[in-house]
Each structure stands twice: as C-alpha cells, then as structure tokens.
Motif scaffolding. Sequence first.
Motif, mmCIF file in Angstrom:
data_model
loop_
_atom_site.group_PDB
_atom_site.id
_atom_site.type_symbol
_atom_site.label_atom_id
_atom_site.label_comp_id
_atom_site.label_asym_id
_atom_site.label_seq_id
_atom_site.Cartn_x
_atom_site.Cartn_y
_atom_site.Cartn_z
ATOM 1 N N ALA A 152 0.834 -1.204 0.000
ATOM 2 C CA ALA A 152 0.000 0.000 0.000
ATOM 3 C C ALA A 152 0.865 1.249 0.000
ATOM 4 O O ALA A 152 0.576 2.217 -0.718
ATOM 5 N N ASP A 153 1.933 1.256 0.780
ATOM 6 C CA ASP A 153 2.830 2.419 0.806
ATOM 7 C C ASP A 153 3.439 2.677 -0.569
ATOM 8 O O ASP A 153 3.483 3.813 -1.032
ATOM 9 N N ARG A 154 3.904 1.624 -1.226
ATOM 10 C CA ARG A 154 4.476 1.772 -2.571
ATOM 11 C C ARG A 154 3.425 2.285 -3.550
ATOM 12 O O ARG A 154 3.686 3.176 -4.359
ATOM 13 N N GLN A 155 2.228 1.728 -3.475
ATOM 14 C CA GLN A 155 1.174 2.120 -4.403
ATOM 15 C C GLN A 155 0.733 3.558 -4.158
ATOM 16 O O GLN A 155 0.447 4.297 -5.109
ATOM 17 N N LEU A 156 0.675 3.974 -2.903
ATOM 18 C CA LEU A 156 0.310 5.359 -2.591
ATOM 19 C C LEU A 156 1.311 6.346 -3.186
ATOM 20 O O LEU A 156 0.925 7.390 -3.720
ATOM 21 N N LEU A 157 2.597 6.011 -3.121
ATOM 22 C CA LEU A 157 3.616 6.868 -3.736
ATOM 23 C C LEU A 157 3.424 6.946 -5.244
ATOM 24 O O LEU A 157 3.499 8.019 -5.845
#
Length: 123
Positions: free
Chosen positions: A89-94
């Motif tokens: 999720a963190d990678r996708q949010l970026l």
Amino acid sequence: MGETRLSFKEMCGRFDVTPRTLRYYEYIELLSPEREGRSRWYGPREVARMTLILRGRKFGFQLEEIRQWLQMYESDGTEAQMRTWVEMADRQLLQLAEQRAQLESAIEELKALRDLTQKQLGE
C-alpha cells in the motif's frame, strides 16, 4: 450449517465481471472453485478472494502482486500478509501520488493552451 455456493454465472453477476475474466482469474490461480463435472462452484473462500482481487485492481495493483499476496496467507499466515499489505500500500500510494501530480500538470498545461488558442480566436 450450509455454506452458500455460487455458480459460475452467479459469481459473474455478483461481481460484475465477464466470464472471460473469471476464467482468467482461475487460470492464473487467483481462484480455485470446486468442480462437479463441468460445473464450477464458488464458496465463501472464493467470494472473499474475489472481493480482495477486485479491491486490489481498483487500487492499481498488478494481478501477480495480488496473487502472491493471497498465497502468502496460505503459507505465512495473517500477520505476514498484513505486514506485506502495508508495504504494498505504501508503494502504491507513492505511485498514485506521482500519477496525480503528472495529471495535474497536464491539466494545467492543456488549460493554458486552450485559453491561449481561445484568446487568439477572439482577436
């Protein structure tokens, strides 16, 4: 305690997906329905997995990422799956934030060009 099972057609209707999509998800091992002859039956596990698959697609995850994440539950358990989900999720949010910035830039550039062209037409 009877478990509700959905037929192939009911599964397509419930999730608003095409038969081709559902067969593809089976082919790449995202779903594993029970088979009775030529019929496929989807139980609560497959319904839950389909919900997660479609949610992942909505957020922009690749099917292979979703497949690996779902397999993690089977081998490593819920906690490992949740930790991996946070990282994904963190990678996708970026990535989504970067895409949004690019879209905002393109919108502003297009508006400026439109306004300039409209001004030239008025002269």
